[in-house]
Write a protein that holds these residues in place. Structure first.
Motif, mmCIF file in Angstrom:
data_model
loop_
_atom_site.group_PDB
_atom_site.id
_atom_site.type_symbol
_atom_site.label_atom_id
_atom_site.label_comp_id
_atom_site.label_asym_id
_atom_site.label_seq_id
_atom_site.Cartn_x
_atom_site.Cartn_y
_atom_site.Cartn_z
ATOM 1 N N ILE A 1 1.018 -40.483 0.423
ATOM 2 C CA ILE A 1 -0.079 -39.831 -0.045
ATOM 3 C C ILE A 1 0.319 -39.746 -1.491
ATOM 4 O O ILE A 1 -0.283 -39.083 -2.370
ATOM 5 C CB ILE A 1 -0.068 -38.274 0.391
ATOM 6 C CG1 ILE A 1 0.764 -37.574 0.157
ATOM 7 C CG2 ILE A 1 -0.726 -38.296 1.644
ATOM 8 C CD1 ILE A 1 0.867 -36.114 0.376
ATOM 9 N N LYS A 2 1.663 -40.521 -1.881
ATOM 10 C CA LYS A 2 1.755 -40.748 -3.425
ATOM 11 C C LYS A 2 0.644 -41.683 -4.053
ATOM 12 O O LYS A 2 0.289 -42.571 -3.480
ATOM 13 C CB LYS A 2 3.016 -41.240 -3.573
ATOM 14 C CG LYS A 2 4.115 -40.203 -3.422
ATOM 15 C CD LYS A 2 5.486 -40.703 -3.606
ATOM 16 C CE LYS A 2 6.720 -39.862 -3.243
ATOM 17 N NZ LYS A 2 7.973 -40.383 -3.652
ATOM 18 N N GLN B 1 2.455 -30.323 -0.540
ATOM 19 C CA GLN B 1 3.843 -30.332 0.129
ATOM 20 C C GLN B 1 4.701 -31.321 -0.489
ATOM 21 O O GLN B 1 5.687 -31.161 -0.655
ATOM 22 C CB GLN B 1 3.878 -30.303 1.385
ATOM 23 C CG GLN B 1 3.106 -29.084 2.131
ATOM 24 C CD GLN B 1 2.876 -29.107 3.797
ATOM 25 O OE1 GLN B 1 3.569 -30.027 4.387
ATOM 26 N NE2 GLN B 1 2.495 -28.232 4.410
ATOM 27 N N ALA B 2 4.106 -32.467 -0.614
ATOM 28 C CA ALA B 2 4.933 -33.785 -1.390
ATOM 29 C C ALA B 2 5.472 -33.329 -2.513
ATOM 30 O O ALA B 2 6.582 -33.647 -3.118
ATOM 31 C CB ALA B 2 4.431 -34.944 -0.911
ATOM 32 N N ILE C 1 7.578 -22.298 2.284
ATOM 33 C CA ILE C 1 6.480 -21.609 2.763
ATOM 34 C C ILE C 1 7.268 -20.232 3.728
ATOM 35 O O ILE C 1 8.021 -20.684 4.648
ATOM 36 C CB ILE C 1 5.603 -22.149 3.671
ATOM 37 C CG1 ILE C 1 4.883 -23.302 2.894
ATOM 38 C CG2 ILE C 1 4.643 -21.028 4.010
ATOM 39 C CD1 ILE C 1 3.854 -24.289 3.781
ATOM 40 N N MET C 2 7.112 -19.002 3.345
ATOM 41 C CA MET C 2 7.749 -18.038 3.967
ATOM 42 C C MET C 2 6.938 -17.185 4.934
ATOM 43 O O MET C 2 5.827 -17.489 5.138
ATOM 44 C CB MET C 2 7.965 -16.704 2.539
ATOM 45 C CG MET C 2 8.612 -17.368 1.418
ATOM 46 S SD MET C 2 10.132 -18.342 1.583
ATOM 47 C CE MET C 2 11.166 -16.965 2.340
ATOM 48 N N CYS C 3 7.665 -16.693 5.900
ATOM 49 C CA CYS C 3 7.253 -16.134 7.236
ATOM 50 C C CYS C 3 6.229 -15.022 6.796
ATOM 51 O O CYS C 3 6.455 -14.258 5.902
ATOM 52 C CB CYS C 3 8.359 -15.678 8.105
ATOM 53 S SG CYS C 3 7.641 -14.796 9.746
ATOM 54 N N PRO D 1 5.141 -25.936 8.851
ATOM 55 C CA PRO D 1 4.884 -24.975 7.699
ATOM 56 C C PRO D 1 3.597 -25.508 6.833
ATOM 57 O O PRO D 1 3.747 -26.620 6.313
ATOM 58 C CB PRO D 1 6.069 -24.626 7.090
ATOM 59 C CG PRO D 1 7.123 -24.862 7.871
ATOM 60 C CD PRO D 1 6.328 -26.166 8.622
ATOM 61 N N THR D 2 2.792 -24.789 6.706
ATOM 62 C CA THR D 2 1.548 -24.994 5.896
ATOM 63 C C THR D 2 0.527 -23.759 5.647
ATOM 64 O O THR D 2 0.891 -22.869 6.099
ATOM 65 C CB THR D 2 0.539 -26.068 6.701
ATOM 66 O OG1 THR D 2 -0.408 -26.608 6.012
ATOM 67 C CG2 THR D 2 -0.122 -25.358 7.989
#
Length: 724
Positions: free
Chosen positions: A12-13, A141-142, A149-151, A195-196
């Motif tokens: 996705i770059k 994300q990239a 990403i925290m809980c 994680p998202t």
């Protein structure tokens, strides 16, 4: 599945350009799919709609956009917002910011710069683009791999999440995930990914029927629909296919197109190399063009400076000469004062007692005194104080400089098509290029009113992207000049030849043919829109003429307009087919309509029956004087001026060629009706008419004939002509 969700960020770059919202110029956030297939952030759509509301409330002020610092609406978009708000479209009611119930549904798409109809549901009828949202999340994300990403369920301090549940729309660390998704429960079957922050529903629901799942694809609107949309919604008559078929078809097409582009990678790289060279060449050529343009303007500056210096020198020389004359005259008048100048010298001469000496001196002095006395009686300055002769007239030069532009370099001069251009309720101006090629990117149409009192009326300018334009708000009974030129970047063509068109003598009156009052369906045929009527000489006419004798006349079939006129001045136009044998057009009063339709003569004349006792000449006189309306006769491509005391005695002088479009102007206030050549708005015949009742447009046809009402000019009509 988790592996599918966490594809390599390398894929996705370089696609950031496709992930930018055209409104806010940032990465998409909850993108919505517009009917034009462009994507816009949900928040941006709302802010644009609020800009509509503020623009409508504040009169389209620029301050309306300042309340939305996030969105970056272009000036062209704001122009469209102002235009639509002024026309009453695209305004959303409600005082709450989350209330989006539309009064109208036009929305200016920032992607294609077009006004899009969102439908009755407005923003609530738009699909959310979950696929694009997922791609944006992968890109984020990239781009922020180091940001974890925290809980969402850990006690402070939270731990880094390792999974995200698509059913719960939350992120978990390992421990919290086990607690909230215990083994052997329903939650253990939830779908989880890496994680998202992008959570989308597992089932896509219909925005119009919120409880229904979309299971079909409308091929006309190019959007998913549910079965209720197909059964009774706006997609009832559209062609649809199953979602699986659409998925397979579109995926195959997209895959083939992508594979083709990938196979042409070497060609794409060659084009990129060529474009890099073109970029550098463009930079060099632009600098060279700037230098040439600067040199050209420097020449103009030099000419202007020379002209300026010459003009100032001439004014200075004239000033000095005038000052010198006025100064000399002032000194001469100064000498006329007592004990000063000439008068003082004369006073001293008068003191001389020796007659011979006095006469010797006084003779010349007396002549000078007499001249001074005469100049005193008729005072006139020795020089003018005004410099009107030195006013520089730059009107022509200013107009030429206003048209100063780059050389056309072969850009064709557009020509206004007078056959396709017409003037009715609005002006439709169409033009074309001689070479039939659209070499210009944009056209500038200028027009001005031709007024004898104001010969130098200013041109009004309109930028047009097509080859036709509809202009409204023109004055009645006025002539306008039109001209057009083409632009390609900064290069423009010369102006086209001016075309002069005249507006109707009164506001255009709209009506349809009346299919009820006196309408003879056996002889007349109306089109479904009731804008055309045709008379057919068929079997009914033959069957009704079995008593026909030599010298008989047949009846006329009458039809009137469905709308009447009580006051004011009105104009309408129509076309008469060239094959028409006999047509009569005019106006009829409401109190004579019944007489009009009930006094229909028989198919044969009484004078032709044996022993009728009628005199031929007296019957004709009665027939002409008993017509219950004012009309003129048309037929065989001719226009017949009625026989009146003021009409020409020669019959040939009363026969004119039938115009391609005929117009009627009724002035109820003055009691006059005029018949016009609607092409040039020239009056062919005018007479008085009794307007005591409500007046209706009237038409009469006999044999083979047809009349078509002139179509009103609309903006869509201009677009349709341009598409043709």
């Amino acid at each position: 599945m988790e592996g599918d969700r966490l594809e390599s960020p390398v894929a996705i770059k370089g696609i950031e350009r496709e992930l930018i919202c055209p409104a806010c110029k940032e990465l998409f956030t909850h993108p919505l799919i517009l009917p034009c297939q462009h994507n816009v952030c949900h928040k941006c759509v709302k802010e644009i709609l609020f800009a509509f509301e503020d623009s409508f409330a504040d009169g389209g002020s620029e301050s309306s956009n300042q309340s939305s610092p996030r969105i970056k609406i272009s000036s062209s978009s704001m122009d469209r917002i102002d235009r639509i708000s002024r026309s009453g479209f695209g305004v959303y009611t409600g005082r709450k910011r989350n209330s989006l119930t539309p009064r109208s549904s036009l929305f200016p798409c920032p992607g294609c710069q077009r006004d899009i109809d969102l439908g009755e549901r407005g923003i609530n009828g738009l699909f959310r683009n979950f696929t694009l949202e997922t791609i944006v999340e992968r890109y984020r994300q990239a781009a922020r791999a180091a940001i974890a990403i925290m809980c969402d369920f850990c006690k402070p301090p939270p731990q880094e999440s390792t999974k995200s549940c698509m059913d719960c729309s939350a992120s978990y660390c390992n421990e919290c995930f086990k607690i909230h998704h215990p083994w052997g429960t329903v939650k253990a079957q939830h779908e989880y990914v890496g994680p998202t922050t992008n959570f989308r529903p597992k089932i896509l629901m219909c925005p119009e029927h919120e409880m229904e799942r979309v299971n079909m694809y409308c091929e006309i609107c190019r959007r998913p629909v549910c079965h209720l949309c197909k059964l009774g919604g706006c997609h009832a008559n559209h062609r649809v296919t199953t979602m699986s078929t659409a998925y397979k078809t579109l995926k195959e097409k997209l895959s083939k197109d992508v594979e083709y582009l990938i196979s042409k990678e070497s060609q794409v790289k060659a084009h990129i190399t060529q474009l890099d060279l073109l970029l550098k060449e463009t930079e060099c050529n632009s600098e060279r063009a700037k230098e040439e343009a600067s040199h050209s303007f420097e020449k103009l500056y030099q000419v202007l400076e020379e002209k300026k210096s010459a003009a100032l020198r001439a004014i200075e020389v004239s000033k000095n000469l005038r000052l010198e004359k006025l100064q000399t005259q002032a000194e001469e008048y100064q000498g006329l004062l007592e004990n000063n100048g000439l008068v003082g010298y004369a006073q001293e001469v008068l003191k001389e007692t020796d007659p011979s000496c006095f006469v010797q001196t006084a003779k010349q002095l007396h002549v000078r005194i007499q001249k001074a006395t005469e100049s005193l009686k008729s005072f006139r300055p020795a020089a003018e104080t005004t410099f009107e002769d030195f006013v520089v007239d730059i009107a022509k030069q200013e107009e030429i400089l206003g048209d100063l532009s780059f050389h056309s370099n072969g850009l064709e001069i557009p020509e206004i098509n007078e056959e396709q251009s017409r003037m009715y309720n609005k002006a439709l101006i169409s033009w074309e290029c001689p070479g039939k090629t659209d070499s210009a990117d944009i056209y500038v149409l200028e027009y001005r009113k031709l007024n004898r009192e104001e010969e130098s009326a200013t041109w009004q300018k309109i930028e047009v992207c097509s080859k036709s334009k509809v202009i409204s708000d023109l004055d009645d009974n006025s002539s306008y000049a039109f001209r057009v030129r083409g632009y390609k970047g900064s290069i423009c063509s010369p102006w086209s030849q001016e075309v002069i068109l005249r507006t109707p003598p009164a506001p255009v009156f709209s009506f349809l043919f009346d299919d009820k009052c006196g309408y003879n369906s056996e002889h007349l045929l109306l089109n479904p829109g009731r804008t055309s009527v045709e008379s057919r000489a068929g079997f009914p006419l033959l069957l009704g003429s079995e008593r026909m004798q030599v010298g008989c006349y047949t009846t006329l079939d009458y039809i009137i307009g469905d709308t009447g006129i009580a006051k004011g001045k009105h104009f309408w136009a129509f076309h008469v087919e060239a094959y028409s044998y006999l047509v009569k057009v005019g106006v009829v009063s409401s109190n004579k309509i019944q007489k009009l339709f009930h006094n229909t003569n028989d198919v044969t004349s009484p004078r032709n029956e044996q022993d009728s006792g009628h005199d031929s000449g007296s019957e004709d006189a009665f027939f002409d004087s008993s017509q219950p309306f004012t009309l003129v006769t048309l037929g065989m491509k001719k226009f017949f001026i009625p026989t009146t005391p003021a009409a020409p005695k020669d019959p040939a002088s009363r026969i004119l060629p039938l115009p391609s479009c005929l117009g009627i102007c009724l002035d109820c206030d003055k009691g006059k009706v005029g018949f016009y050549d609607a092409g040039c708005m020239k009056c062919l015949y005018e007479c008085e008419v009794d307007c005591s009742g409500i007046m209706y447009p009237a038409f009469a046809l006999m044999g083979g004939a047809a009349v078509h009402l002139e179509e009103a000019v609309t903006a869509k009509y201009g677009e349709y002509r341009n598409d043709i």
